[in-house]
Write a protein that holds these residues in place. Structure first.
Motif, short mmCIF file in Angstrom:
data_model
loop_
_atom_site.label_atom_id
_atom_site.label_comp_id
_atom_site.label_asym_id
_atom_site.label_seq_id
_atom_site.Cartn_x
_atom_site.Cartn_y
_atom_site.Cartn_z
N GLY A 192 -7.66 -2.60 -6.80
CA GLY A 192 -7.60 -3.36 -5.54
C GLY A 192 -9.00 -3.67 -5.07
N LEU A 193 -9.07 -4.59 -4.14
CA LEU A 193 -10.39 -5.02 -3.66
C LEU A 193 -10.80 -4.32 -2.37
N GLY A 194 -9.88 -3.59 -1.79
CA GLY A 194 -10.22 -2.92 -0.52
C GLY A 194 -10.25 -3.91 0.64
N ARG B 6 -12.73 1.02 -0.37
CA ARG B 6 -11.65 1.75 -1.03
C ARG B 6 -11.99 3.22 -1.00
N LYS C 274 1.89 1.68 -3.42
CA LYS C 274 0.75 1.92 -4.31
C LYS C 274 0.20 3.34 -4.17
N ASN D 235 0.83 -1.22 0.00
CA ASN D 235 0.00 0.00 0.00
C ASN D 235 0.86 1.27 0.00
N ILE E 70 0.20 9.77 -0.53
CA ILE E 70 -0.94 10.70 -0.67
C ILE E 70 -1.66 11.00 0.64
N GLY E 71 -1.44 10.16 1.66
CA GLY E 71 -2.06 10.41 2.96
C GLY E 71 -3.54 10.05 3.00
N ILE F 80 -11.21 2.66 6.46
CA ILE F 80 -10.28 1.96 5.56
C ILE F 80 -10.01 0.53 6.00
N GLY G 109 -6.97 -5.43 1.82
CA GLY G 109 -5.63 -5.60 2.40
C GLY G 109 -5.57 -5.20 3.86
N LEU G 110 -6.12 -4.03 4.17
CA LEU G 110 -6.05 -3.54 5.55
C LEU G 110 -6.96 -4.36 6.48
#
Ligand code: ADP
Length: 382
Positions: free
Chosen positions: A346-348, A336, A291, A288, A320-321, A330, A350-351
């Motif tokens: 992305g699929l949203g 996302r 990315k 991330n 980008i913050g 998130i 990872g986190l």
């Protein structure tokens, strides 16, 4: 006129001084007893365990009067909560001259249970005879109740989490099959019947195939997600520095393509964790960080602070913050902050994975960030 012989006056003086000292000691003892009676539930017994003294707090909590207590043994307040072995151990300890400490559940005269933290001290022997025992206790009923409630809530939560994971697993597993059918039949149609369709028809079938594929990806993610919660952690001592460097190696192609640089602190400590799952946390956070880099950014740092036995790891980027209002969302599955194909897509999830793995270890994950100012993701693993 009688005169006191000099040796007698010395003896009187010494006696007076000794008297004075013992009066002072007695006075101090009285004060200490007063303070103790204010604070604690106190009782004394003879060597056989018969109550010889019970202070006001003892009477107040048990609801027995002193008269009802004196001469009885502590069976009078036995709640039946503890086993015979529990009390055998207690007696074994104090009759061998040692102090016993522990938590006891007792019962009041009107049948209510209460908990005390007890210290039972054998009184020093006098003339070679055991004098008995003194018990000092504090009321811990409220704390025990809270502990019980917490335990109950935790068990309920664990149970519903397990049920949710099982549901997600079954639902997603069963959904995959018909979906594969939709995908495959769209493909057959495209291959065998495209001559019968106009361009718009073919485009629509392509879209159907793409959507089926995306749905398959989402379901696959759900499946993997539910698996994390259902699998037992395979714990071992792991050097987090090595783990982070291995992750960077695996991500090297993406790092190079982005022109990014990842710096892993040299002194990352060892922790006990599941290395495969912990590796996925770094994989998601570092990927991330690359990315979501800005136009002139790409510096990523993996580090830690806090105590070596409870380190707080972080992955910092200059990308980008994230706005404060999104700090929580998130971590939600399939969330996302950008369009489906922005920032490499992305699929949203990872986190969400990272959070689930961290929480599975008993840790916490959170973010600090400002829009356009980069982000720092922190996590603990215990
Ligand atoms: P994905 O990257 O597939 O969208 P994640 O769960 O990894 O899913 O991230 C969720 C969202 O959080 C991302 O869509 C992005 O908006 C935001 N995000 C995650 N990491 C960063 C980061 N390092 N910098 C800025 N935004 C981030």
């Amino acid at each position: 006129m009688s005169t006191i012989p000099p040796n007698q006056s010395i003896a009187t003086k010494t006696l007076n001084e000794a008297l004075e000292r013992s009066e002072k000691a007695l006075h101090e003892l009285k004060i200490q007893k007063l303070a103790l009676d204010h604070h604690a539930i106190v009782s004394m017994t003879d060597p056989q365990g018969r109550i010889t003294y019970a202070n006001e707090r003892f009477c107040a909590i048990t609801k027995y009067s002193q008269r009802e207590l004196i001469g009885k043994d502590h069976c009078i307040i036995n709640s039946g909560h503890h086993s015979k072995e529990f009390f055998l151990d207690l007696w074994r300890t104090i009759t061998s001259g040692k102090v016993w400490q522990g938590e006891i559940c007792n019962r009041t005269k009107d049948g209510k249970q209460y908990w005390v933290q007890s210290t039972i001290v054998p009184l020093p022997e006098l003339d070679g005879k055991l004098q008995g025992y003194i018990s000092i206790r504090t009321d811990i009923t409220k704390r025990k109740l809270l502990e019980e409630q917490n335990l109950f809530a935790m068990k309920e939560l664990e149970c519903s989490n397990r049920e949710l994971d099982a549901f997600a697993y079954i639902a997603s597993h069963d959904l995959k099959e018909p979906l594969r059918g939709i995908h495959n039949y769209s493909q057959f149609l495209l291959e065998d019947y495209s001559a019968l369709l106009d361009d718009e028809g073919c485009d629509k079938l392509e879209t159907l195939k793409r959507l089926a594929q995306r749905m398959d990806d989402l379901i696959g993610t759900l499946l993997r997600f539910s698996r994390v919660g259902r699998t037992k952690l395979d714990l071992s001592p792991v050097n987090i520095g090595d783990l982070a460097r291995e992750t960077c190696n695996a991500l090297q192609a993406a790092i190079d393509e982005a022109g990014a640089q990842v710096e892993v602190a040299a002194d990352l400590p060892d922790v006990v964790c599941d290395p495969v799952l912990a590796g996925q946390i770094f994989q998601n956070l570092i990927a991330n960080a690359i990315k979501y880099r800005g136009r002139d950014s790409g510096q990523v740092e993996v580090g830690w602070d806090g105590d070596p036995w409870r380190p707080v790891f972080h992955v910092r980027d200059d990308g980008i913050g994230i706005r404060e209002k999104d700090f929580k969302s998130i971590f939600r599955i399939f969330k996302r902050l950008h369009g489906q194909d922005k920032y490499g897509g992305g699929l949203g999830a990872g986190l969400t994975f990272a959070r689930k793995i961290v929480e599975h270890h008993g840790g916490r994950i959170w973010v600090e960030s400002q829009s356009s100012e980069g982000s720092i993701f922190y996590f603990t693993l215990s």
